[in-house]
Structure formats: C-alpha cells, structure tokens
Scaffold this motif. Structure first.
Motif, PDB file in Angstrom:
ATOM      1  N   LYS A 136       0.894  -0.976   0.049  1.00 59.46           N
ATOM      2  CA  LYS A 136       0.059   0.010   0.129  1.00 59.46           C
ATOM      3  C   LYS A 136       1.061   1.250  -0.031  1.00 59.46           C
ATOM      4  CE  LYS A 136      -3.964  -2.156   2.320  1.00 59.46           C
ATOM      5  NZ  LYS A 136      -4.496  -2.225   3.814  1.00 59.46           N
ATOM      6  N   LEU A 137       2.286   1.127   0.268  1.00 64.43           N
ATOM      7  CA  LEU A 137       3.107   2.279   0.523  1.00 64.43           C
ATOM      8  C   LEU A 137       3.816   2.614  -0.857  1.00 64.43           C
ATOM      9  CD1 LEU A 137       4.668   1.542   3.857  1.00 64.43           C
ATOM     10  CD2 LEU A 137       2.636   3.075   3.385  1.00 64.43           C
ATOM     11  N   GLY A 138       3.749   1.593  -1.869  1.00 66.31           N
ATOM     12  CA  GLY A 138       4.319   1.701  -3.254  1.00 66.31           C
ATOM     13  C   GLY A 138       4.511   0.364  -3.925  1.00 66.31           C
ATOM     14  N   ASN A 139       4.828   0.243  -4.977  1.00 64.90           N
ATOM     15  CA  ASN A 139       5.167  -1.080  -5.805  1.00 64.90           C
ATOM     16  C   ASN A 139       6.271  -1.629  -5.701  1.00 64.90           C
ATOM     17  OD1 ASN A 139       2.494  -0.415  -6.948  1.00 64.90           O
ATOM     18  ND2 ASN A 139       3.465   1.033  -8.672  1.00 64.90           N
ATOM     19  N   PHE A 140       6.406  -2.745  -4.879  1.00 65.60           N
ATOM     20  CA  PHE A 140       7.543  -3.458  -4.369  1.00 65.60           C
ATOM     21  C   PHE A 140       7.519  -4.810  -5.329  1.00 65.60           C
ATOM     22  CE2 PHE A 140       6.474  -0.467  -1.026  1.00 65.60           C
ATOM     23  CZ  PHE A 140       7.747   0.015  -1.028  1.00 65.60           C
ATOM     24  N   ASP A 141       8.517  -5.487  -5.502  1.00 65.67           N
ATOM     25  CA  ASP A 141       8.629  -6.725  -6.243  1.00 65.67           C
ATOM     26  C   ASP A 141       8.017  -6.885  -7.420  1.00 65.67           C
ATOM     27  OD1 ASP A 141      10.339  -7.742  -3.974  1.00 65.67           O
ATOM     28  OD2 ASP A 141       8.586  -8.577  -3.150  1.00 65.67           O
ATOM     29  N   LEU A 142       8.146  -6.022  -8.345  1.00 70.06           N
ATOM     30  CA  LEU A 142       7.790  -6.008  -9.633  1.00 70.06           C
ATOM     31  C   LEU A 142       8.364  -6.923 -10.655  1.00 70.06           C
ATOM     32  CD1 LEU A 142       7.108  -2.236 -10.540  1.00 70.06           C
ATOM     33  CD2 LEU A 142       5.421  -3.920  -9.502  1.00 70.06           C
ATOM     34  N   LYS A 143       9.733  -7.366 -10.043  1.00 73.48           N
ATOM     35  CA  LYS A 143      10.353  -8.307 -11.026  1.00 73.48           C
ATOM     36  C   LYS A 143      10.828  -9.290 -10.181  1.00 73.48           C
ATOM     37  CE  LYS A 143      12.305  -4.737 -13.852  1.00 73.48           C
ATOM     38  NZ  LYS A 143      13.491  -3.776 -13.978  1.00 73.48           N
ATOM     39  N   THR A 144      10.837  -9.352  -8.575  1.00 77.00           N
ATOM     40  CA  THR A 144      11.391 -10.379  -7.893  1.00 77.00           C
ATOM     41  C   THR A 144      10.071 -10.782  -6.842  1.00 77.00           C
ATOM     42  OG1 THR A 144      11.785  -8.805  -6.038  1.00 77.00           O
ATOM     43  CG2 THR A 144      13.443  -9.366  -7.742  1.00 77.00           C
ATOM     44  N   SER A 145      10.301 -11.707  -6.057  1.00 80.84           N
ATOM     45  CA  SER A 145       9.395 -12.089  -5.240  1.00 80.84           C
ATOM     46  C   SER A 145      10.014 -12.493  -3.783  1.00 80.84           C
ATOM     47  CB  SER A 145       8.744 -13.589  -5.507  1.00 80.84           C
ATOM     48  OG  SER A 145       9.684 -14.551  -5.723  1.00 80.84           O
ATOM     49  N   SER A 146       9.229 -12.607  -2.836  1.00 79.58           N
ATOM     50  CA  SER A 146       9.679 -12.606  -1.284  1.00 79.58           C
ATOM     51  C   SER A 146       8.920 -13.659  -0.618  1.00 79.58           C
ATOM     52  CB  SER A 146       9.378 -11.292  -0.575  1.00 79.58           C
ATOM     53  OG  SER A 146      10.333 -10.145  -1.435  1.00 79.58           O
ATOM     54  N   TRP A 147       9.927 -14.671   0.045  1.00 80.22           N
ATOM     55  CA  TRP A 147       9.355 -15.535   0.918  1.00 80.22           C
ATOM     56  C   TRP A 147       8.528 -14.664   2.031  1.00 80.22           C
ATOM     57  CZ3 TRP A 147       8.989 -20.234  -0.529  1.00 80.22           C
ATOM     58  CH2 TRP A 147       9.894 -20.863  -0.994  1.00 80.22           C
ATOM     59  N   VAL A 148       7.244 -15.147   2.386  1.00 78.88           N
ATOM     60  CA  VAL A 148       6.624 -14.614   3.803  1.00 78.88           C
ATOM     61  C   VAL A 148       6.516 -15.814   4.604  1.00 78.88           C
ATOM     62  CG1 VAL A 148       5.743 -12.807   2.556  1.00 78.88           C
ATOM     63  CG2 VAL A 148       4.618 -14.849   2.708  1.00 78.88           C
ATOM     64  N   GLN A 149       6.175 -15.352   5.761  1.00 78.30           N
ATOM     65  CA  GLN A 149       6.025 -16.322   7.102  1.00 78.30           C
ATOM     66  C   GLN A 149       4.928 -17.272   6.579  1.00 78.30           C
ATOM     67  OE1 GLN A 149       5.380 -14.940  11.035  1.00 78.30           O
ATOM     68  NE2 GLN A 149       6.887 -13.274  10.591  1.00 78.30           N
ATOM     69  N   THR A 150       5.219 -18.718   6.591  1.00 72.65           N
ATOM     70  CA  THR A 150       4.219 -19.668   6.240  1.00 72.65           C
ATOM     71  C   THR A 150       3.504 -20.379   7.329  1.00 72.65           C
ATOM     72  OG1 THR A 150       5.494 -19.963   4.249  1.00 72.65           O
ATOM     73  CG2 THR A 150       4.177 -21.727   5.030  1.00 72.65           C
ATOM     74  N   PRO A 151       2.113 -20.481   7.238  1.00 72.52           N
ATOM     75  CA  PRO A 151       1.297 -21.108   8.281  1.00 72.52           C
ATOM     76  C   PRO A 151       1.889 -22.449   8.568  1.00 72.52           C
ATOM     77  CG  PRO A 151       0.060 -20.048   6.767  1.00 72.52           C
ATOM     78  CD  PRO A 151       1.187 -19.786   6.214  1.00 72.52           C
ATOM     79  N   ALA A 152       2.169 -22.917   9.720  1.00 73.39           N
ATOM     80  CA  ALA A 152       2.479 -24.176   9.988  1.00 73.39           C
ATOM     81  C   ALA A 152       1.941 -25.257   9.414  1.00 73.39           C
ATOM     82  CB  ALA A 152       2.451 -24.400  11.606  1.00 73.39           C
ATOM     83  N   ASN A 153       0.499 -25.476   9.103  1.00 71.57           N
ATOM     84  CA  ASN A 153      -0.303 -26.403   8.305  1.00 71.57           C
ATOM     85  C   ASN A 153       0.204 -26.489   7.009  1.00 71.57           C
ATOM     86  OD1 ASN A 153      -1.404 -23.767   7.858  1.00 71.57           O
ATOM     87  ND2 ASN A 153      -3.269 -24.963   7.115  1.00 71.57           N
ATOM     88  N   ILE A 154       0.556 -25.310   6.324  1.00 75.14           N
ATOM     89  CA  ILE A 154       1.363 -25.402   5.057  1.00 75.14           C
ATOM     90  C   ILE A 154       2.668 -25.995   4.998  1.00 75.14           C
ATOM     91  CG2 ILE A 154       2.150 -24.104   3.057  1.00 75.14           C
ATOM     92  CD1 ILE A 154      -0.388 -22.283   3.698  1.00 75.14           C
ATOM     93  N   ARG A 155       3.468 -25.571   5.986  1.00 72.76           N
ATOM     94  CA  ARG A 155       4.866 -25.963   6.178  1.00 72.76           C
ATOM     95  C   ARG A 155       4.886 -27.431   6.361  1.00 72.76           C
ATOM     96  NH1 ARG A 155       8.286 -27.421   4.650  1.00 72.76           N
ATOM     97  NH2 ARG A 155      10.419 -27.157   5.206  1.00 72.76           N
ATOM     98  N   LYS A 156       3.838 -28.031   7.116  1.00 71.27           N
ATOM     99  CA  LYS A 156       4.106 -29.186   7.767  1.00 71.27           C
ATOM    100  C   LYS A 156       3.870 -30.204   6.545  1.00 71.27           C
ATOM    101  CE  LYS A 156       1.525 -32.672  10.757  1.00 71.27           C
ATOM    102  NZ  LYS A 156       0.453 -32.836  11.684  1.00 71.27           N
ATOM    103  N   LEU A 157       3.285 -29.876   5.454  1.00 74.95           N
ATOM    104  CA  LEU A 157       2.792 -30.652   4.039  1.00 74.95           C
ATOM    105  C   LEU A 157       3.942 -30.318   2.897  1.00 74.95           C
ATOM    106  CD1 LEU A 157      -0.927 -29.989   3.867  1.00 74.95           C
ATOM    107  CD2 LEU A 157       0.366 -32.232   4.642  1.00 74.95           C
TER     108      LEU A 157
END
Length: 192
Positions: A136-157
């Motif tokens: 909301k503060l700008g346009n970020f990661d227009l060419k890249t991507s960023s890992w974000v915190q993953t919920p435990a149920n997704i990570r467990k799988l």
C-alpha cells in the motif's frame, strides 16, 4: 577462554553507527508518505537506546533491504521498520525457506535459508498481511518475489508461501519450501 557466538557482540563501530543513522534519516525524510505523522528525532532516540536493533538495521541495509519506518505501535511504544527496497533485497536471494528445506535437498543446495538468515539478523520475515501493508506504500517486487511467514499447516505438508506484485495486484503463491530462485528472497520487519 572460549570464543564463540556468546562472546561476539553485535555492535557497530562509531563510524558505522553514524553512517547508518545519517542514511536512515535521509531515507525517512525522503519517504514521508510512509510515516507522515512521525518525527525522526523520536525514532533516532529509540534507536540510540537500542544498539542491538541498530545492528539489525545495519544487517538489513548491508543486504540491500533499504529499511524504513512504516508505522508506530502506540500501545507498545515501538517503531516498525520494513525492508522497502524496490525489489527483494539482493543480498538475500537464491535461498530456500528454512533449514529443514535446505537439509532435504540432495543436490544443488542454496547457501542459506530465509528463516535462519532473518534470525541471524535479528529480524522476522514479513507476514502475508504485513506484505500487503507494504504494497500500500508503493509498488514493490515487480520483478522479484519474497518468501513470507508460512502457516504451520502449509509448512508441515512441505510447502511455503511467497508474494510479489504483478499486473498491479499482490499475489500469494506456494512452492516447495526447498525451492529457490535467483529472483526470490525475503523481506524483514523489525520493531524498535
């Protein structure tokens, strides 16, 4: 006397301290739209009182994250910093999600993983919600991507999630946690 992690302090030299504060102040003043109701003098006082947090900001800067203040938690009395580089920080790319994922790779292992790198820097990966706030503060990661915190149920799988901005929208995706790409890193947050 042993020399190990407990004996090495995370401190900046006086020169690094001054350079970082000058840089952070300039970035703060240049991007007032991110924190229009805050004053640099108050942020600096908080940083001066917390040299360990200043060290973490130095690590964020060293890996090209361009940390900046994005908010203030009045209840806790803490300033909130996010990596505000246009693209995922260069010094934190080509990494998998966590140590378990790194160890699961049989060949072509990346040099590091996002969770351990963030912990070593004294920061946390952005959550999906924080990532959306950043966008909301700008346009970020227009060419890249960023890992974000993953919920435990997704990570467990075996999975992990990452985000980017394409077509003027923020997207959340999934991948195997062991995957890594030259254009994927992570963004961090720090409370001071």
């Amino acid at each position: 006397m042993t020399t190990g992690p407990s004996s090495s302090k995370k401190e900046l030299s006086l020169e690094q301290h001054e350079e970082l504060l000058t840089l952070l102040k300039a970035r703060f003043e240049k991007n007032m739209d991110r924190h229009s109701d805050l004053e640099w003098a108050n942020v600096q006082a908080k940083l001066e009182a917390n040299p360990d947090k200043l060290w973490s900001l130095h690590e964020m800067e060293k890996t090209e994250g361009e940390p900046d203040v994005v908010g203030y938690d009045a209840q806790l009395g803490e300033y909130i910093f996010y990596d505000c580089s246009k693209e995922s920080p260069k010094g934190r790319r080509s990494i998998c999600y966590d140590l378990e994922a790194l160890e699961s790779r049989k060949q072509h292992k990346p040099e590091n993983n996002a969770i351990d790198m963030a912990a070593a820097m004294g920061i946390e990966l952005l959550t999906e919600e924080q990532y959306r706030e950043l966008q909301k503060l700008g346009n970020f990661d227009l060419k890249t991507s960023s890992w974000v915190q993953t919920p435990a149920n997704i990570r467990k799988l075996g999975g992990a999630i990452f985000c980017d901005r394409r077509y003027d929208m923020v997207f959340v995706y999934h991948n195997g946690a062991e995957s890594y790409y030259a254009a994927r890193g992570f963004r961090g947050s720090l409370r001071v």
